[in-house]
Design a protein around this motif. Sequence first.
Motif, PDB file in Angstrom:
ATOM      1  N   SER A   1       0.839  -1.201   0.000  1.00 48.64           N
ATOM      2  CA  SER A   1       0.000   0.000   0.000  1.00 48.64           C
ATOM      3  C   SER A   1       0.871   1.248   0.000  1.00 48.64           C
ATOM      4  CB  SER A   1      -0.909   0.002   1.231  1.00 48.64           C
ATOM      5  OG  SER A   1      -0.134   0.016   2.422  1.00 48.64           O
TER       6      SER A   1
ATOM      7  N   PRO B   1       0.045  10.614   3.991  1.00 51.86           N
ATOM      8  CA  PRO B   1      -1.263  11.228   3.708  1.00 51.86           C
ATOM      9  C   PRO B   1      -1.548  11.273   2.214  1.00 51.86           C
ATOM     10  CG  PRO B   1       0.354  12.889   4.369  1.00 51.86           C
ATOM     11  CD  PRO B   1       0.986  11.568   4.604  1.00 51.86           C
ATOM     12  N   GLU B   2      -2.794  11.557   1.861  1.00 53.70           N
ATOM     13  CA  GLU B   2      -3.214  11.512   0.464  1.00 53.70           C
ATOM     14  C   GLU B   2      -2.438  12.485  -0.407  1.00 53.70           C
ATOM     15  OE1 GLU B   2      -7.387  12.002   0.128  1.00 53.70           O
ATOM     16  OE2 GLU B   2      -7.888  10.101   1.118  1.00 53.70           O
ATOM     17  N   ILE B   3      -2.124  13.684   0.113  1.00 62.32           N
ATOM     18  CA  ILE B   3      -1.400  14.666  -0.698  1.00 62.32           C
ATOM     19  C   ILE B   3      -0.009  14.154  -1.039  1.00 62.32           C
ATOM     20  CG2 ILE B   3      -0.573  15.902   1.355  1.00 62.32           C
ATOM     21  CD1 ILE B   3      -1.506  17.414  -2.083  1.00 62.32           C
TER      22      ILE B   3
ATOM     23  N   GLN C   1       0.795  10.991  -1.257  1.00 61.06           N
ATOM     24  CA  GLN C   1       0.609   9.895  -2.199  1.00 61.06           C
ATOM     25  C   GLN C   1       0.414  10.429  -3.618  1.00 61.06           C
ATOM     26  OE1 GLN C   1      -2.507   7.242  -0.950  1.00 61.06           O
ATOM     27  NE2 GLN C   1      -1.689   6.996   1.125  1.00 61.06           N
ATOM     28  N   LEU C   2      -0.357  11.508  -3.735  1.00 62.54           N
ATOM     29  CA  LEU C   2      -0.626  12.073  -5.053  1.00 62.54           C
ATOM     30  C   LEU C   2       0.652  12.615  -5.687  1.00 62.54           C
ATOM     31  CD1 LEU C   2      -2.641  12.925  -7.226  1.00 62.54           C
ATOM     32  CD2 LEU C   2      -2.995  15.068  -5.961  1.00 62.54           C
TER      33      LEU C   2
END
Length: 379
Positions: free
Chosen positions: A143, A147-149, A151-152
């Motif tokens: 995985s 955090p999502e930012i 990951q992006l």
Amino acid sequence: MKEEVTSPSDNEKGFVNPSNHVELDAGALFVLKSRGPGWAKFYVGPLQFAICFGAVITGPLIGGLSLKYIYLLYNPHGPMKLYHFITMCGSITLVLAQIPSFHSLRHINLISLFLCLAYATCITVGSIYIGHSKNAPTLRSYSLKGPEIDQLFGLFNGISIISTAYACGIIPEIQATIAPPVKGKMFKGLSLCYFVIVTTFFSVSISGYWAFGNKAQGTILSNFMDEMKPLLPTWFLLMTNLFILLQAMAVSVVYLQPTNELLENAFADPKKGEFSVRNVVPRLLSRSLSVIIATILAAMLPFFGDILAIFGAFGCIPLDFILPMVFYNLTFKPSKTTLIFWLNTFIAAAASVLVGIGAIASVRQIVLDAKTYRLFADV
């Protein structure tokens, strides 16, 4: 693509130096045929030059990492730092860089290919062995972390790194010495290029990620040691790192040639012999200075992944996915009702978006790493 391209400077000066061949990828060749040399000189050329000199920087860096790895195998708590080993590799490159012309490197290029196949095989076998052994990570996870930012931005940063590591836009070069049919020979070169990529880089990436999951480090060999304890036989790790060390030196010398070409066209005297004092001294000074600058930059900024991301975002993606499509449409002018026109346009537009976001992501990653690392860091 059946015409030969010769260097105007060579014709005007009335001599042919084996190192003075105009080297252009397919996109640049399209431009020279249709729009004149301006595009190649002021846009394509600088991009290719930056990528090539970037490879010269990463050569001593990768070599230094391998040399340090070997050092730690036999002296786990030794006092030497990474920049010491980078300097050693830069010194070796400094000597090899004095090879007079690109044609003198054909044997080094062939050896480099076999070294690439050898170390990729060793790393793949090592990853599979560790993945099935008791030393395999107990909680392997695939995985994304953070955090999502993160990951992006990490996604686009990863795309930039992949575009650099797997790029082939400047590998199959069209030289003035290639005889017709150029298209057939270029296709064979591309086929060999993709074969090497699939059998080396993909096998290393897939096996390494399978064995270590999201704990895989920037250089997969770092996972082969657990708190200074080798997870594989020492002789195997020594052999693998020697392959990488020699390969890094060979790549540095090959990709130094565009810099040599640029400087020697400016400072060499075509009326004098290749080994005359008038030409040997400027060649010695310019090549030495280029290697010294590259080595200093590698020692100052030993962040391998960040460097790859920068070159991918600003250089490899445009050279591989934007310029060839744009130049094809400009040169052959396919009808706007045809699939090839809109396919080229879509690829160029999508890649342009990747360049923008990838550039932001790579610069952001460098800023984040700058808070953790320092100049001449011992990573």
